[in-house]
Design a protein around this motif. Structure first.
Motif, short mmCIF file in Angstrom:
data_model
loop_
_atom_site.label_atom_id
_atom_site.label_comp_id
_atom_site.label_asym_id
_atom_site.label_seq_id
_atom_site.Cartn_x
_atom_site.Cartn_y
_atom_site.Cartn_z
N CYS A 27 2.31 0.12 -2.85
CA CYS A 27 1.99 -0.71 -4.02
C CYS A 27 1.08 0.03 -5.00
N LYS A 28 0.06 0.67 -4.49
CA LYS A 28 -0.90 1.36 -5.37
C LYS A 28 -0.19 2.48 -6.16
N ALA A 29 0.66 3.26 -5.50
CA ALA A 29 1.39 4.34 -6.18
C ALA A 29 2.32 3.78 -7.25
N ASN A 30 2.99 2.67 -6.95
CA ASN A 30 3.89 2.07 -7.94
C ASN A 30 3.11 1.47 -9.11
N PHE A 31 1.94 0.88 -8.84
CA PHE A 31 1.12 0.37 -9.94
C PHE A 31 0.65 1.51 -10.85
#
Length: 128
Positions: free
Chosen positions: A70-74
């Motif tokens: 999630c953090k990488a996609n955000f």
């Protein structure tokens, strides 16, 4: 022949490990829109009526993807927002990593809003 097969196998591993991402945007290159701050809205948060939808993106899994949490996609979404002059990143759909996939799969819409962003409900993507 074996060298060609090994090369093809190596290329499929290198490119098969990347998460999938598809996006479409309207052209904002000639626009005078100013983006000073970018906020993230959750699935249930409402986008203001006056906001202009300028694009969308979909993050998925190719099967053996890496760096697709999630953090990488955000972070990728924030980069697209900056590039395309969006100041609202709205999560439309999200599936967090589970036993079926190690990736955070999500659909996101990008908006530009001239109003006061501080008055909108927003999330901290680092805590998602």
């Amino acid at each position: 022949m074996i060298k060609k097969i090994n090369s093809l196998f190596l290329l499929s591993i290198l490119f098969g490990c990347a998460p999938s991402m598809k996006s479409t945007f309207i052209d904002t290159s000639n626009s005078l829109m100013l983006v000073e701050k970018i906020i993230f809205l959750d699935v249930y948060d409402v986008v203001p009526r006056e906001a202009i939808r300028i694009g969308q993106a979909k993050y998925g899994d190719t099967g053996i993807s890496t760096d697709c949490g999630c953090k990488a996609n955000f972070l990728r979404a924030k980069g697209l927002a900056v590039k395309n002059k969006s100041n609202i990143v709205k999560i439309v759909k999200i599936k967090k990593p589970n036993t079926a996939s190690t990736c955070c799969r999500m659909e996101i819409e990008f908006y530009y809003y001239e109003g006061d962003l501080s008055k909108l409900d927003q999330i901290n993507p680092d805590l998602y």
